[in-house]
Design a protein around this motif. Sequence first.
Motif, mmCIF file in Angstrom:
data_model
loop_
_atom_site.group_PDB
_atom_site.id
_atom_site.type_symbol
_atom_site.label_atom_id
_atom_site.label_comp_id
_atom_site.label_asym_id
_atom_site.label_seq_id
_atom_site.Cartn_x
_atom_site.Cartn_y
_atom_site.Cartn_z
ATOM 1 N N PRO A 5 0.823 -1.211 0.000
ATOM 2 C CA PRO A 5 0.000 0.000 0.000
ATOM 3 C C PRO A 5 0.854 1.258 0.000
ATOM 4 N N VAL A 6 0.324 2.302 -0.590
ATOM 5 C CA VAL A 6 0.937 3.629 -0.538
ATOM 6 C C VAL A 6 0.751 4.140 0.888
ATOM 7 N N VAL A 7 1.778 4.743 1.456
ATOM 8 C CA VAL A 7 1.678 5.271 2.816
ATOM 9 C C VAL A 7 1.280 6.738 2.759
ATOM 10 N N LEU A 8 0.157 7.057 3.407
ATOM 11 C CA LEU A 8 -0.305 8.436 3.516
ATOM 12 C C LEU A 8 -0.003 8.933 4.919
ATOM 13 N N SER A 9 0.618 10.098 4.995
ATOM 14 C CA SER A 9 0.930 10.675 6.296
ATOM 15 C C SER A 9 0.601 12.164 6.280
ATOM 16 N N ALA A 10 0.823 12.802 7.411
ATOM 17 C CA ALA A 10 0.569 14.233 7.516
ATOM 18 C C ALA A 10 1.715 15.049 6.933
ATOM 19 N N ASP A 11 2.892 14.439 6.806
ATOM 20 C CA ASP A 11 4.097 15.194 6.479
ATOM 21 C C ASP A 11 4.442 15.265 4.995
ATOM 22 N N ALA A 12 4.388 14.146 4.309
ATOM 23 C CA ALA A 12 4.859 14.088 2.929
ATOM 24 C C ALA A 12 3.701 13.795 1.979
ATOM 25 N N PHE A 39 -2.768 12.782 4.921
ATOM 26 C CA PHE A 39 -3.819 12.299 5.814
ATOM 27 C C PHE A 39 -3.488 12.760 7.219
ATOM 28 N N ARG A 40 -4.424 13.477 7.835
ATOM 29 C CA ARG A 40 -4.242 13.898 9.227
ATOM 30 C C ARG A 40 -5.604 14.176 9.844
ATOM 31 N N GLY A 41 -5.671 13.988 11.143
ATOM 32 C CA GLY A 41 -6.907 14.268 11.857
ATOM 33 C C GLY A 41 -8.086 13.444 11.390
ATOM 34 N N GLY A 42 -7.840 12.207 10.937
ATOM 35 C CA GLY A 42 -8.924 11.338 10.496
ATOM 36 C C GLY A 42 -9.500 11.677 9.134
ATOM 37 N N ALA A 43 -8.772 12.507 8.350
ATOM 38 C CA ALA A 43 -9.313 12.959 7.068
ATOM 39 C C ALA A 43 -8.257 13.009 5.973
ATOM 40 N N LEU A 44 -8.713 12.799 4.746
ATOM 41 C CA LEU A 44 -7.874 13.031 3.570
ATOM 42 C C LEU A 44 -7.786 14.525 3.330
ATOM 43 N N HIS A 45 -6.589 15.014 3.047
ATOM 44 C CA HIS A 45 -6.383 16.407 2.658
ATOM 45 C C HIS A 45 -5.868 16.372 1.231
ATOM 46 N N PRO A 141 -13.470 13.746 5.610
ATOM 47 C CA PRO A 141 -13.374 12.905 6.811
ATOM 48 C C PRO A 141 -13.589 11.429 6.482
ATOM 49 N N LEU A 142 -12.736 10.577 7.077
ATOM 50 C CA LEU A 142 -12.870 9.132 6.888
ATOM 51 C C LEU A 142 -12.925 8.366 8.200
ATOM 52 N N ARG A 187 -4.749 1.427 -2.944
ATOM 53 C CA ARG A 187 -4.746 0.975 -1.551
ATOM 54 C C ARG A 187 -3.692 1.773 -0.792
ATOM 55 N N CYS A 188 -4.089 2.351 0.340
ATOM 56 C CA CYS A 188 -3.192 3.191 1.123
ATOM 57 C C CYS A 188 -3.230 2.771 2.593
ATOM 58 N N ARG A 189 -2.104 2.915 3.263
ATOM 59 C CA ARG A 189 -2.042 2.709 4.715
ATOM 60 C C ARG A 189 -1.771 4.055 5.362
ATOM 61 N N ILE A 190 -2.523 4.366 6.422
ATOM 62 C CA ILE A 190 -2.315 5.605 7.140
ATOM 63 C C ILE A 190 -1.049 5.455 7.984
ATOM 64 N N GLY A 191 -0.093 6.345 7.769
ATOM 65 C CA GLY A 191 1.204 6.286 8.462
ATOM 66 C C GLY A 191 1.194 7.065 9.752
#
Length: 191
Positions: A5-12, A39-45, A141-142, A187-191
Amino acid sequence: MTLAPVVLSADAPVAFTLRQAWRAAPEAGLLATRVAVTFRGGALHVQAELDDDDVFNTATAHNQRTWELGDVFEIFARRADEPGYVEAHVTPDNIKLHLRFVDHEQHRRIAGIDEVACDPAAIESTATRTATGWRATAVVPLGAGPGDLIFVSFCRYDATRGQAKPVLSSSSPHPVLAFHRPDQWTRCRIG
């Protein structure tokens, strides 16, 4: 072979580009769309830069059938542990459409979008014109958090006045033109 999965995070931000995987060659009118996602705060940005020679949408209120009225940027997202998913649209004038489907076949069973329409205020968004087209941002929000798997797809209707049909594109490798196929989304994993 299943890709990691692609890693989604708040930073990158993770970059997505839209294409027409269902076609042997892209349409002549396909213009670039660049999407950056965190991804941050339970939501996609989400931030999208959409090249466009004729920026318009005639929608006048939220939760209208925006894809039939001009240019639209679309976001599809779902948690991997739930069959339901959200669909959010943003127009160049920041008119929103917010839909929630209980499963990937519900869009075929409904008589109208009122059956799946949600509060558009739940999706934070902006839209601005640029020198080369327009820009859309959205916070969707997710209710997911670190370690959770989600699926995402980004799509576009690029309409041009005087042309019968818009040029469609997607970040997903759909073998046929059908955006409501969560099994083909990234498919993404929240980092």
